[in-house]
Design a protein around this motif. Structure first.
Motif, PDB file in Angstrom:
ATOM      1  N   GLN A   1       0.822  -1.209   0.000  1.00 45.10           N
ATOM      2  CA  GLN A   1       0.000   0.000   0.000  1.00 45.10           C
ATOM      3  C   GLN A   1       0.860   1.264   0.000  1.00 45.10           C
ATOM      4  O   GLN A   1       0.548   2.239  -0.682  1.00 45.10           O
TER       5      GLN A   1
ATOM      6  N   PHE B   1       0.803   3.832  -3.248  1.00 47.96           N
ATOM      7  CA  PHE B   1       0.475   5.246  -3.098  1.00 47.96           C
ATOM      8  C   PHE B   1       1.543   6.125  -3.742  1.00 47.96           C
ATOM      9  O   PHE B   1       1.230   7.053  -4.493  1.00 47.96           O
TER      10      PHE B   1
ATOM     11  N   ASP C   1       1.571   5.185  -7.784  1.00 47.76           N
ATOM     12  CA  ASP C   1       0.355   5.441  -8.562  1.00 47.76           C
ATOM     13  C   ASP C   1      -0.159   6.868  -8.440  1.00 47.76           C
ATOM     14  O   ASP C   1      -0.775   7.397  -9.376  1.00 47.76           O
ATOM     15  N   TYR C   2       0.079   7.488  -7.291  1.00 44.79           N
ATOM     16  CA  TYR C   2      -0.518   8.794  -7.056  1.00 44.79           C
ATOM     17  C   TYR C   2       0.492   9.943  -6.997  1.00 44.79           C
ATOM     18  O   TYR C   2       0.152  11.078  -7.329  1.00 44.79           O
TER      19      TYR C   2
ATOM     20  N   ASN D   1      -3.825  13.373  -9.988  1.00 46.52           N
ATOM     21  CA  ASN D   1      -4.244  12.040  -9.566  1.00 46.52           C
ATOM     22  C   ASN D   1      -5.182  12.071  -8.361  1.00 46.52           C
ATOM     23  O   ASN D   1      -5.769  11.053  -8.005  1.00 46.52           O
ATOM     24  N   PHE D   2      -5.327  13.231  -7.749  1.00 49.78           N
ATOM     25  CA  PHE D   2      -6.215  13.396  -6.598  1.00 49.78           C
ATOM     26  C   PHE D   2      -7.479  14.168  -6.968  1.00 49.78           C
ATOM     27  O   PHE D   2      -8.295  14.476  -6.103  1.00 49.78           O
TER      28      PHE D   2
ATOM     29  N   ALA E   1      -9.052  15.987  -0.263  1.00 54.99           N
ATOM     30  CA  ALA E   1      -8.670  15.231  -1.460  1.00 54.99           C
ATOM     31  C   ALA E   1      -7.661  14.142  -1.117  1.00 54.99           C
ATOM     32  O   ALA E   1      -7.729  13.020  -1.659  1.00 54.99           O
ATOM     33  N   LEU E   2      -6.716  14.449  -0.231  1.00 55.42           N
ATOM     34  CA  LEU E   2      -5.750  13.443   0.205  1.00 55.42           C
ATOM     35  C   LEU E   2      -6.444  12.291   0.909  1.00 55.42           C
ATOM     36  O   LEU E   2      -6.128  11.112   0.679  1.00 55.42           O
TER      37      LEU E   2
ATOM     38  N   LYS F   1      -9.430  11.106   0.633  1.00 52.14           N
ATOM     39  CA  LYS F   1     -10.190  10.231  -0.259  1.00 52.14           C
ATOM     40  C   LYS F   1      -9.299   9.170  -0.889  1.00 52.14           C
ATOM     41  O   LYS F   1      -9.687   8.003  -1.022  1.00 52.14           O
ATOM     42  N   VAL F   2      -8.105   9.577  -1.267  1.00 51.95           N
ATOM     43  CA  VAL F   2      -7.158   8.619  -1.858  1.00 51.95           C
ATOM     44  C   VAL F   2      -6.557   7.736  -0.776  1.00 51.95           C
ATOM     45  O   VAL F   2      -6.351   6.534  -0.968  1.00 51.95           O
TER      46      VAL F   2
ATOM     47  N   THR G   1      -7.793   6.513   1.877  1.00 55.80           N
ATOM     48  CA  THR G   1      -8.663   5.405   2.277  1.00 55.80           C
ATOM     49  C   THR G   1      -8.526   4.220   1.311  1.00 55.80           C
ATOM     50  O   THR G   1      -8.728   3.070   1.710  1.00 55.80           O
ATOM     51  N   LYS G   2      -8.169   4.497   0.074  1.00 52.14           N
ATOM     52  CA  LYS G   2      -8.017   3.420  -0.921  1.00 52.14           C
ATOM     53  C   LYS G   2      -6.802   2.543  -0.630  1.00 52.14           C
ATOM     54  O   LYS G   2      -6.746   1.399  -1.081  1.00 52.14           O
TER      55      LYS G   2
END
Length: 466
Positions: free
Chosen positions: A296, A300, A303-304, A313-314, A361-362, A364-365, A367-368
């Protein structure tokens, strides 16, 4: 009275460079592990503050040391006070230097040393501008305070403490940026993204580290892994790095494999000027199945964060017509399998958007990837002084007279002490067209530019206080 400012400064060249050299020899990097009551940020910043004030006292200025974290030297009298705000702390030198970063050396007209352009060189240039006014005995109607900080590259706690005890100047500038003039500075906030630890059943990420400070693009990144053959890693790494602006290496060490990446450091105000070693290393490791928190953490970053300085990406790309883009810098990466991981992100934001929107915005990502977002407690709102302000007009007028070039205002992502004053700007000392080596290896400033800046500062100070 006609004053040849550049001629006057040239006559003081040797003295200026001698004082500056003494300042540059001091390794004034924050080190709170070695801090004390009299030197909270470590012995280096305190020593640099003491030396600057010692120089001021030698030259007949009234000086004040405020609890070892900041101080000022003062000249003139009057109801209004002009501030010149500079700092003597420097960023960690990091790797990649061709010379000792704390043994100043002049080569090809360039003064190489950590702090030469940020901010000891410009600070000393401004000091000699003020010193020249004093030595010429020019009449003044306002007080000048040159205020020296020791924590600018971190949390500005020096100035927070100083202004708890001393009044803010009515107006002024910070010699800690670019010419012609910076009249707008974006907001500044940082967040931590925290991850759980652990790995899967196969290959394991033991640890991962990159970056020295949140306001630098990381030049170096290192990871240690196990459960995979060195030969396989080397083959993957060679193919991965073939078309990328990085240097890579893999070697076996104590039954584990060490993978290192070298990118290019840069100031966080424009991450595109660097090559982030941390995100490149994550992008490479994404090819390896890791599992759990390690995967994870890597996902992060790869990918982001990789090559995304505008939060595309956010889903938060934002730009203001006057102040420009929202930017993001992934400044510090740390992961240990047993403890978990953390990425520290630094944001420079224009008016029209706030820290809460960035945090949302951070989150939200995050949590993924089963991560949490936490504030670092640092927040500066955007700052702007009108181009029509008399302060701005005066400074640009001096710049135009001395350089023959058109003066104009700018908005930047970097933060300077200028923003501490309602009518405060950043004024020099880097000239247009000069390579920006701040926060990088082999930092330098042209001797010619130091002298030109000192002459500009001398006339500018006089015009503002006469």
């Amino acid at each position: 009275m006609q004053i040849e400012w550049q001629k006057e400064i040239s006559q003081r060249k040797d003295a200026l460079l001698a004082d500056l050299t003494e300042m540059l020899k001091i390794e004034s990097v924050r080190n709170e592990k070695l801090g004390s009551k009299n030197a909270p940020f470590g012995p280096g910043p305190r020593a640099a503050l003491d030396k600057f004030l010692e120089i001021g006292k030698r030259d007949g200025f009234a000086v004040l040391n405020v609890d070892g974290v900041a101080g000022h030297l003062e000249y003139g009298t009057g109801i209004e006070t002009m501030g010149i705000l500079a700092h003597v702390d420097v960023m960690p030198a990091g790797k990649g230097w061709d010379t000792d970063p704390f043994e100043p050396i002049i080569k090809d007209g360039k003064l190489f040393a950590r702090g030469s352009s940020d901010d000891k060189g410009p600070g000393m240039a401004a000091y000699y501008g003020l010193k020249l006014i004093k030595e010429l005995g020019l009449p003044t109607s306002k007080k000048v305070r040159m205020i020296i900080g020791t924590d600018e590259e971190s949390g500005w706690r020096c100035m927070t403490h100083y202004f708890e005890k001393m009044p803010l100047p009515d107006f002024g500038f910070s010699p800690d940026a670019f010419f012609p003039l910076i009249n707008g500075e974006k907001g500044n906030v940082s967040f931590n993204v925290d991850f759980q630890g652990g790995n899967g059943a196969g290959a394991k990420l033991l640890d991962f580290s990159a970056g020295l400070r949140e306001n630098m693009v990381p030049r170096d990144a290192i990871a240690h892994i196990s459960g995979i053959e060195l030969k396989e890693i080397k083959e993957l790494l060679t193919e991965f790095a073939d078309d990328k602006p990085i240097e890579v290496e893999a070697l076996e060490q104590n039954e584990r494999i060490e993978i290192s990446v070298i990118g290019r450091a840069a100031h966080a105000q424009e991450p595109k000027n660097g090559e982030n070693a941390g995100t490149y290393l994550a992008l490479f490791l994404k090819q390896i199945e890791l599992g759990s928190g390690a995967e994870q953490f890597i996902d992060f970053a790869a990918d982001y964060l990789h090559e995304d300085s505008r939060m595309d990406n956010f889903g938060l790309h934002f730009s203001d017509k006057t102040m420009g883009d929202l930017t993001m810098n992934a400044g510090i990466f740390n992961f240990a399998a047993a403890q978990g991981g953390r990425v520290t992100l630094n944001f420079r934001f224009p008016k029209g958007i706030g820290a809460s929107q960035i945090e949302e915005a951070l989150a939200k990502v995050a949590t993924k990837v089963n991560a949490q977002v936490n504030t670092t407690g640092k927040l500066q709102e955007p700052h702007y002084v009108s181009i029509e302000d008399p302060l701005v007009k005066t400074l640009l007028g001096v710049y135009e007279r001395q350089t023959g070039n058109k003066g104009y205002g700018m908005v930047v992502g970097g933060g300077t002490y200028g923003r501490l004053m309602k009518r405060g700007v950043a004024f020099g000392a880097m000239f247009p067209g000069t390579p920006d080596t701040m926060h990088q290896a082999n930092e330098y400033m042209l001797i010619e530019d130091i002298l030109k800046a000192a002459a500009i500062y001398a006339e500018a100070i006089y015009e503002l206080i006469k």
